[in-house]
Design a protein around this motif. Sequence first.
Motif, PDB file in Angstrom:
ATOM      1  N   ASN A   1       0.849  -1.192   0.000  1.00 44.37           N
ATOM      2  CA  ASN A   1       0.000   0.000   0.000  1.00 44.37           C
ATOM      3  C   ASN A   1       0.888   1.246   0.000  1.00 44.37           C
ATOM      4  OD1 ASN A   1      -2.952  -0.732   0.427  1.00 44.37           O
ATOM      5  ND2 ASN A   1      -1.982  -1.958   2.046  1.00 44.37           N
ATOM      6  N   HIS A   2       0.336   2.348  -0.490  1.00 43.93           N
ATOM      7  CA  HIS A   2       1.046   3.622  -0.386  1.00 43.93           C
ATOM      8  C   HIS A   2       1.213   3.936   1.097  1.00 43.93           C
ATOM      9  CE1 HIS A   2       1.863   7.914  -0.503  1.00 43.93           C
ATOM     10  NE2 HIS A   2       2.198   7.754  -1.773  1.00 43.93           N
ATOM     11  N   PRO A   3       2.332   4.501   1.508  1.00 41.09           N
ATOM     12  CA  PRO A   3       2.541   4.812   2.934  1.00 41.09           C
ATOM     13  C   PRO A   3       1.458   5.711   3.546  1.00 41.09           C
ATOM     14  CG  PRO A   3       4.582   5.106   1.715  1.00 41.09           C
ATOM     15  CD  PRO A   3       3.502   4.828   0.706  1.00 41.09           C
ATOM     16  N   LEU A   4       0.758   6.491   2.729  1.00 38.29           N
ATOM     17  CA  LEU A   4      -0.295   7.375   3.242  1.00 38.29           C
ATOM     18  C   LEU A   4      -1.699   6.807   3.027  1.00 38.29           C
ATOM     19  CD1 LEU A   4       1.193  10.833   2.207  1.00 38.29           C
ATOM     20  CD2 LEU A   4       1.263   9.717   4.451  1.00 38.29           C
ATOM     21  N   ALA A   5      -1.783   5.557   2.571  1.00 43.72           N
ATOM     22  CA  ALA A   5      -3.097   4.922   2.413  1.00 43.72           C
ATOM     23  C   ALA A   5      -3.767   4.813   3.772  1.00 43.72           C
ATOM     24  CB  ALA A   5      -2.938   3.538   1.794  1.00 43.72           C
ATOM     25  N   GLY A   6      -5.061   5.114   3.797  1.00 49.94           N
ATOM     26  CA  GLY A   6      -5.832   5.027   5.028  1.00 49.94           C
ATOM     27  C   GLY A   6      -5.679   6.221   5.949  1.00 49.94           C
ATOM     28  N   LYS A   7      -4.912   7.208   5.554  1.00 49.03           N
ATOM     29  CA  LYS A   7      -4.661   8.373   6.412  1.00 49.03           C
ATOM     30  C   LYS A   7      -5.468   9.578   5.939  1.00 49.03           C
ATOM     31  CE  LYS A   7      -0.357   6.815   8.084  1.00 49.03           C
ATOM     32  NZ  LYS A   7      -0.582   5.970   9.176  1.00 49.03           N
ATOM     33  N   THR A   8      -5.956  10.343   6.917  1.00 50.33           N
ATOM     34  CA  THR A   8      -6.578  11.628   6.627  1.00 50.33           C
ATOM     35  C   THR A   8      -5.443  12.637   6.494  1.00 50.33           C
ATOM     36  OG1 THR A   8      -8.555  11.033   7.854  1.00 50.33           O
ATOM     37  CG2 THR A   8      -8.177  13.386   7.494  1.00 50.33           C
ATOM     38  N   LEU A   9      -5.501  13.458   5.466  1.00 53.93           N
ATOM     39  CA  LEU A   9      -4.426  14.390   5.147  1.00 53.93           C
ATOM     40  C   LEU A   9      -4.892  15.826   5.370  1.00 53.93           C
ATOM     41  CD1 LEU A   9      -3.441  12.684   1.773  1.00 53.93           C
ATOM     42  CD2 LEU A   9      -2.497  12.226   4.055  1.00 53.93           C
ATOM     43  N   TYR A  10      -4.005  16.638   5.930  1.00 53.79           N
ATOM     44  CA  TYR A  10      -4.311  18.042   6.227  1.00 53.79           C
ATOM     45  C   TYR A  10      -3.353  18.914   5.421  1.00 53.79           C
ATOM     46  CZ  TYR A  10      -6.795  15.774   9.981  1.00 53.79           C
ATOM     47  OH  TYR A  10      -7.640  14.958  10.690  1.00 53.79           O
ATOM     48  N   PHE A  11      -3.926  19.737   4.540  1.00 49.17           N
ATOM     49  CA  PHE A  11      -3.123  20.566   3.653  1.00 49.17           C
ATOM     50  C   PHE A  11      -3.268  22.047   3.975  1.00 49.17           C
ATOM     51  CE2 PHE A  11      -3.417  16.755   1.085  1.00 49.17           C
ATOM     52  CZ  PHE A  11      -2.192  16.719   0.421  1.00 49.17           C
TER      53      PHE A  11
END
Length: 180
Positions: free
Chosen positions: A157-167
């Motif tokens: 999986n991509h290392p950021l899969a399953g994560k909520t991201l804040y931009f």
Amino acid sequence: MRRPYLLFSLSAWSAVLLFSTVAACAGDQKKETTPMTVSNGKQVTLEYTLKLDDQSVVDTNVGGEPLKVTQGGHQIIPGVEKALDGMAVGEKKKFTVAPADGYGTVDPKAFQEVDKNLVPADSRKVGTQLEGKTADGQKVFPRISEVKNETIVLDFNHPLAGKTLYFDVKVLDVAQASLK
């Protein structure tokens, strides 16, 4: 005597026409200086910072090389493309991207258990990112998610899969994308 009046009259009309032309040109200039907004097909230059739930910074280009992308070109994750739409040059925005609009949810099928001997001894640690190639020569970068007695579990999986991201983003420039 009438002649000077006629000249004055023509001069007055000339001044009115000249003023109208200048005003019209000034109006055109106003239209040209209206900032372009982000929309499909535009080249967008960005400054951004990406954080996770714990507010740790995963990536940023602030103070570095700006990111240039073509809006609608699927060069960035869908959640960021959606949030950028309609922004103008100089505008800043903070937004959240759910996993579905980011790097996806964690796919249980993306875990693979391999013989421990296939992984170099000095790399057999949870979290280590490996580099390999598929049968068709495509590069892959799995992470070690578990070390067992005889096997190692790799996470593709991509290392950021399953994560909520804040931009945090700032639009530095919007231009017509060049044709290639």
